[in-house]
Design a protein around this motif. Structure first.
Motif, PDB file in Angstrom:
ATOM      1  N   LYS A   6       0.838  -1.206   0.000  1.00 19.91           N
ATOM      2  CA  LYS A   6       0.000   0.000   0.000  1.00 19.91           C
ATOM      3  C   LYS A   6       0.873   1.257   0.000  1.00 19.91           C
ATOM      4  CE  LYS A   6      -3.950  -2.013   2.507  1.00 19.91           C
ATOM      5  NZ  LYS A   6      -4.744  -1.953   3.751  1.00 19.91           N
ATOM      6  N   ILE A   9       2.438   1.929  -3.444  1.00 22.56           N
ATOM      7  CA  ILE A   9       1.466   2.495  -4.383  1.00 22.56           C
ATOM      8  C   ILE A   9       1.279   3.981  -4.102  1.00 22.56           C
ATOM      9  CG2 ILE A   9      -0.962   2.482  -5.070  1.00 22.56           C
ATOM     10  CD1 ILE A   9      -0.937  -0.551  -4.557  1.00 22.56           C
ATOM     11  N   LEU A  10       1.137   4.326  -2.831  1.00 20.36           N
ATOM     12  CA  LEU A  10       0.945   5.722  -2.456  1.00 20.36           C
ATOM     13  C   LEU A  10       2.192   6.542  -2.767  1.00 20.36           C
ATOM     14  CD1 LEU A  10      -1.102   7.630  -1.140  1.00 20.36           C
ATOM     15  CD2 LEU A  10      -0.144   7.031   1.086  1.00 20.36           C
ATOM     16  N   ASN A  12       4.483   5.977  -5.051  1.00 20.78           N
ATOM     17  CA  ASN A  12       4.634   6.133  -6.498  1.00 20.78           C
ATOM     18  C   ASN A  12       3.633   7.114  -7.091  1.00 20.78           C
ATOM     19  OD1 ASN A  12       6.765   4.320  -6.614  1.00 20.78           O
ATOM     20  ND2 ASN A  12       5.436   2.553  -6.920  1.00 20.78           N
ATOM     21  N   SER A  13       2.581   7.416  -6.349  1.00 23.69           N
ATOM     22  CA  SER A  13       1.598   8.382  -6.825  1.00 23.69           C
ATOM     23  C   SER A  13       2.110   9.817  -6.713  1.00 23.69           C
ATOM     24  CB  SER A  13       0.293   8.257  -6.040  1.00 23.69           C
ATOM     25  OG  SER A  13       0.442   8.761  -4.711  1.00 23.69           O
ATOM     26  N   GLY A  14       3.178  10.014  -5.910  1.00 24.62           N
ATOM     27  CA  GLY A  14       3.755  11.342  -5.745  1.00 24.62           C
ATOM     28  C   GLY A  14       2.996  12.245  -4.786  1.00 24.62           C
ATOM     29  N   LYS A  15       2.054  11.677  -4.036  1.00 27.22           N
ATOM     30  CA  LYS A  15       1.272  12.473  -3.083  1.00 27.22           C
ATOM     31  C   LYS A  15       1.990  12.474  -1.734  1.00 27.22           C
ATOM     32  CE  LYS A  15      -3.035  11.308  -5.473  1.00 27.22           C
ATOM     33  NZ  LYS A  15      -4.356  10.627  -5.383  1.00 27.22           N
ATOM     34  N   ASN A  16       2.934  13.395  -1.601  1.00 32.01           N
ATOM     35  CA  ASN A  16       3.826  13.385  -0.437  1.00 32.01           C
ATOM     36  C   ASN A  16       3.097  13.618   0.880  1.00 32.01           C
ATOM     37  OD1 ASN A  16       6.156  12.928  -2.018  1.00 32.01           O
ATOM     38  ND2 ASN A  16       6.294  15.105  -2.507  1.00 32.01           N
ATOM     39  N   GLU A  18      -0.009  12.988   1.647  1.00 31.03           N
ATOM     40  CA  GLU A  18      -0.799  11.801   1.980  1.00 31.03           C
ATOM     41  C   GLU A  18       0.103  10.668   2.469  1.00 31.03           C
ATOM     42  OE1 GLU A  18      -3.681  10.464  -0.839  1.00 31.03           O
ATOM     43  OE2 GLU A  18      -4.202  12.510  -1.464  1.00 31.03           O
ATOM     44  N   THR A  19       1.266  10.556   1.880  1.00 30.98           N
ATOM     45  CA  THR A  19       2.204   9.515   2.284  1.00 30.98           C
ATOM     46  C   THR A  19       2.708   9.762   3.702  1.00 30.98           C
ATOM     47  OG1 THR A  19       2.899   9.366  -0.032  1.00 30.98           O
ATOM     48  CG2 THR A  19       4.239   8.219   1.589  1.00 30.98           C
TER      49      THR A  19
END
Length: 320
Positions: A6, A9-10, A12-16, A18-19
């Motif tokens: 999980k 995936i997060l 690699n989405s580039g949503k820092n 949220e990560t």
């Protein structure tokens, strides 16, 4: 789906943001194991470093180190000094000297065994690369000596080819900075030998399985994993292509880039700029430069973006 998957995936989405939230929630979800806690601290610093926030990296890393000195066994102390991006981001806030003190602490107190050889390598590499970038040369022989000693620990270590190649790449940069031309020539001979006799024959022609998705970035398993893979070696070929350009060895730069591209490397914008620069500087042939740009540039990349890293490309006739 496992937690690490999980996270990957997060990430690699580039949503820092949220990560980071994901990591905070993980930290508070239960009592973490030592490996989980180390992984959480490492990635928190890494994401903050990508965001170029030196103060928050420093605050997290202080916790990481203080926790690590108590909770980590000696063989895991290099964990908190195993990444160049984190070290260089700390330098933006004038915290690099403290990072280097942590590095020296890890070197002094860590045990040396085959299980932690991978992360010790990453630590020495991070120290050398950071000192070169920051032009802090007074103690640079310390990590260079540590890296060479590590390579000599076991000639049969599966990552020895990767480690040797890295060592000579960094040594080439240092020799160039200190205008040690004889050493530059010797290093290039060693790099060519490694490329022809080991990289091409033992890695690029192998069927080694690449890293699995369930191994999370920055985990103990990741930082001590095999580098005897095509993906890992392509990164080194890409990097030495860049270094050859930077030290004025343009024909050697082209050969390394071409070898990496032939084996499927995803060339970065910076790497492509220097590859085109090397092509231009060996013959000022606009058609060759334009052809290479059209063949290897990613979708949406513009010619103007190359000028940031290689301003001499403004002289190319891009209309040909």
């Amino acid at each position: 789906m496992g937690f690490y998957k999980k996270f990957n995936i997060l990430l690699n989405s580039g949503k820092n943001e949220e990560t980071l939230k994901f990591l905070r929630e993980f930290k508070n979800s239960r009592t973490l194991t030592v490996n989980e806690m180390g992984w959480m601290y490492w990635n928190t610093s890494d994401i903050l470093a990508i965001m170029r926030n030196p103060l928050l990296v420093y605050e997290n890393h202080i916790e990481f180190v203080e926790w690590g000195k108590i909770a980590l066994l000696p063989d895991k102390l290099h964990w908190f000094v195993s990444d160049t991006t984190q070290a260089l981001t700390l330098s933006l806030g004038e915290y690099f000297d403290e990072w280097f003190d942590w590095y020296l602490y890890a070197c002094k107190h860590s045990s040396r065994n085959k299980e932690n050889r991978g992360i010790r390598f990453e630590s020495h590499r991070a120290a050398i690369a950071s000192l070169l970038k920051l032009e802090k040369f007074s103690q640079i022989e310390v990590p260079f000596r540590n890296l060479l000693e590590l390579i000599e620990e076991d000639k049969n270590w599966e990552n020895n080819i990767f480690a040797e190649f890295t060592y000579y790449t960094l040594l080439l940069e240092k020799a160039f900075i200190f205008d040690q031309q004889e050493l530059v020539n010797d290093v290039i001979k060693n790099i060519n030998y490694l490329t022809d006799q080991k990289v091409k024959k033992k890695v690029l022609c192998s069927n080694v399985v690449e890293k699995q998705d369930n191994v999370a970035l920055g985990s103990w398993e990741d930082l001590n994993s095999s580098r005897l893979t095509k993906d890992s070696m392509n990164v080194l070929l890409h990097n030495i292509g860049c270094t050859f350009n930077e030290v004025g060895k343009y024909e050697e730069s082209i050969k390394m880039f071409q070898l990496a591209l032939h084996n499927g490397v995803k060339i970065s914008k910076y790497g492509l700029s220097l590859y085109l620069s090397s092509i231009w500087k060996t013959g000022e042939n606009s058609e060759e430069v334009v052809k290479a740009f059209n063949e290897f540039s990613s979708e949406g990349l513009t010619v103007n973006e190359m000028f940031q890293f290689a301003p001499e490309l403004r002289n190319v006739d891009w209309s040909c």
